[in-house]
Design an enzyme around this catalytic site. Structure first.
Site, short mmCIF file in Angstrom:
data_model
loop_
_atom_site.label_atom_id
_atom_site.label_comp_id
_atom_site.label_asym_id
_atom_site.label_seq_id
_atom_site.Cartn_x
_atom_site.Cartn_y
_atom_site.Cartn_z
CB ILE A 17 -0.96 -0.01 1.20
CG1 ILE A 17 -1.87 -1.24 1.15
CG2 ILE A 17 -1.80 1.27 1.22
CD1 ILE A 17 -2.73 -1.43 2.38
CG ASP A 36 10.30 -0.28 3.66
OD1 ASP A 36 10.85 -1.34 4.05
OD2 ASP A 36 9.09 -0.22 3.38
CG ASP A 56 13.89 -0.45 12.59
OD1 ASP A 56 12.92 0.13 13.14
OD2 ASP A 56 14.05 -1.68 12.61
CG PHE A 78 1.75 2.89 4.67
CD1 PHE A 78 0.44 2.54 4.47
CD2 PHE A 78 2.22 4.08 4.14
CE1 PHE A 78 -0.41 3.35 3.74
CE2 PHE A 78 1.38 4.90 3.39
CZ PHE A 78 0.07 4.55 3.19
CG ASN A 97 7.49 -3.33 13.12
OD1 ASN A 97 8.60 -2.90 12.80
ND2 ASN A 97 6.42 -3.13 12.35
CE1 TYR A 147 -1.99 -5.40 11.40
CE2 TYR A 147 -4.27 -6.15 11.25
CZ TYR A 147 -3.24 -5.33 10.81
OH TYR A 147 -3.46 -4.45 9.79
CG LEU A 193 -10.79 -14.12 -1.81
CD1 LEU A 193 -10.84 -15.62 -1.55
CD2 LEU A 193 -12.14 -13.48 -1.54
CG PHE A 221 -11.65 -22.18 3.94
CD1 PHE A 221 -11.25 -23.39 4.47
CD2 PHE A 221 -10.80 -21.53 3.05
CE1 PHE A 221 -10.03 -23.96 4.15
CE2 PHE A 221 -9.57 -22.07 2.73
CZ PHE A 221 -9.19 -23.29 3.27
CG ASP A 299 -12.96 -17.18 8.84
OD1 ASP A 299 -12.08 -16.57 9.46
OD2 ASP A 299 -12.75 -17.82 7.80
#
Length: 351
Positions: A17, A36, A56, A78, A97, A147, A193, A221, A299
């Site tokens: 992105i 980056d 970093d 990002f 991070n 996350y 996906l 699934f 899910d």
């Protein structure tokens, strides 16, 4: 009068992105400077930037030096690890991070007088969603994995920094590419996906498919969800529409906008079967018949972000549909740059 030019620091700009946002920033008249570490990014993805510096975000001296060199008027952040499953297995990696290094990055920017920051966040901060209603910004943030929690922690810290205005953009799934600019998605391993559907359909090199674990073909699934066709419904955005949203958020801040949060979504979402049908049509593969497996634990049936606020305040409306996402992804995944990147990653991981 908002500025429509100037240096914008883009952390993680060598990733999927971030590289597209850098490309759109430059088209809009800004001068994107990418920072980056190249842990997950690629040097070829920096081709749309005005400059690139490898380092970093958790290295305050490095960020200080970049700010001294380029004098950015704003930043877009990002640089983060994004795999939910890995975050559960390796939570410390994600908190170090996505949270701790992000705090160092934000604090260093503030000390250098960078007062406007756009943060690429995630709708994963909302956590478990029991109903199918589109998610609004006022829904309580209750992440259920490291996350989502690490991104929420970074968001929260950013909003506490004195004299800094920020926008956090929360969104779900991103797809598509800008192959004409030599940019696209090159995740390894690949869990998204649309690439997992597209790669077999375009007869990607077997070495690429094996490296990504696609040799057994694509599977759906769960076909018994309480949705319009029994398969799970998710929100998908074309990466170029998402890039446009980041530029609009930047201009909003530079034009005097206040600190805020915006969800970004398509408005209705797409089921897995709808994505499959679109891939059949777009890639002319009527013979494509994916296998079916039971639902995966955890899910949700439907996850859609309500983006009415972003449309009202930022004037943002996604313009590209699923067919465009698939066609652009197919063009990118046919490129030699993509194939070389995945094979190099596979060789490095096996070595």
């Amino acid at each position: 009068m908002r500025p429509d030019s100037g240096v914008v620091l883009v952390s993680g700009g060598a990733g999927y992105i971030g590289s597209h946002v850098s490309h759109v920033l430059k088209l809009a008249g800004f001068s994107p400077v990418i920072v980056d570490s190249l842990v997950n990014g690629y040097r070829w993805a920096t081709r749309g930037a005005s400059a690139f510096r490898q380092g970093d975000i958790g290295d305050a001296d490095f960020i200080h030096a970049v700010c001294q060199e380029f004098r950015p008027m704003a930043a877009i952040h990002f640089a983060a690890f994004i795999e939910v499953g890995e975050s559960v297995k390796k939570p410390e990696k994600y908190f170090t991070n996505n949270r701790d290094k992000a705090k160092i990055f934000f604090d260093t920017l503030a000390r250098k007088g960078v007062e406007n920051i756009v943060f690429s966040s995630t709708a994963a901060v909302y956590g478990e969603v029991a109903d199918s209603a589109p998610i609004r910004e006022d829904r309580p943030a209750r992440p259920i994995n490291p996350y989502g929690q690490s991104k929420l922690d970074a968001e929260t810290h950013l909003r506490t920094i004195e004299n800094v205005k920020s926008v956090a953009l929360r969104y779900f799934n991103v797809a598509g590419a800008e192959p004409s600019a030599g940019l696209g998605e090159a995740h390894f391993p690949e869990s998204h996906l649309i690439p997992r559907i597209v790669l077999p359909l375009i007869n990607a090199p077997q070495a690429v498919q094996r490296a990504l674990g696609l040799a057994e073909g694509f599977k759906i699934f769960g076909i018994d969800y309480p949705t319009r066709d029994g398969t799970a419904v998710r929100d998908y955005l074309h990466v170029m529409d998402l890039a446009d949203a980041h530029v609009r958020a930047l201009r909003y801040l530079l034009g005097g906008g206040k600190t805020d949060i915006f969800n970004l979504g398509s408005g209705s979402g797409f089921s897995v079967r709808e994505i499959v049908d679109a891939a059949r049509k777009t890639l002319d593969r009527a013979d494509f018949n994916p296998g079916v497996e039971p639902r995966r634990a955890g899910d949700a049936a439907t996850l859609i972000a309500d983006s009415a606020k972003a449309k009202k305040v930022l004037g943002w409306v996604p313009e590209r549909g699923v067919e465009s996402m698939i066609a652009c992804a197919a063009a990118w995944h046919r490129s030699q740059t993509y194939a070389d990147t995945i094979i190099d990653k596979a060789n490095a991981s096996s070595g």
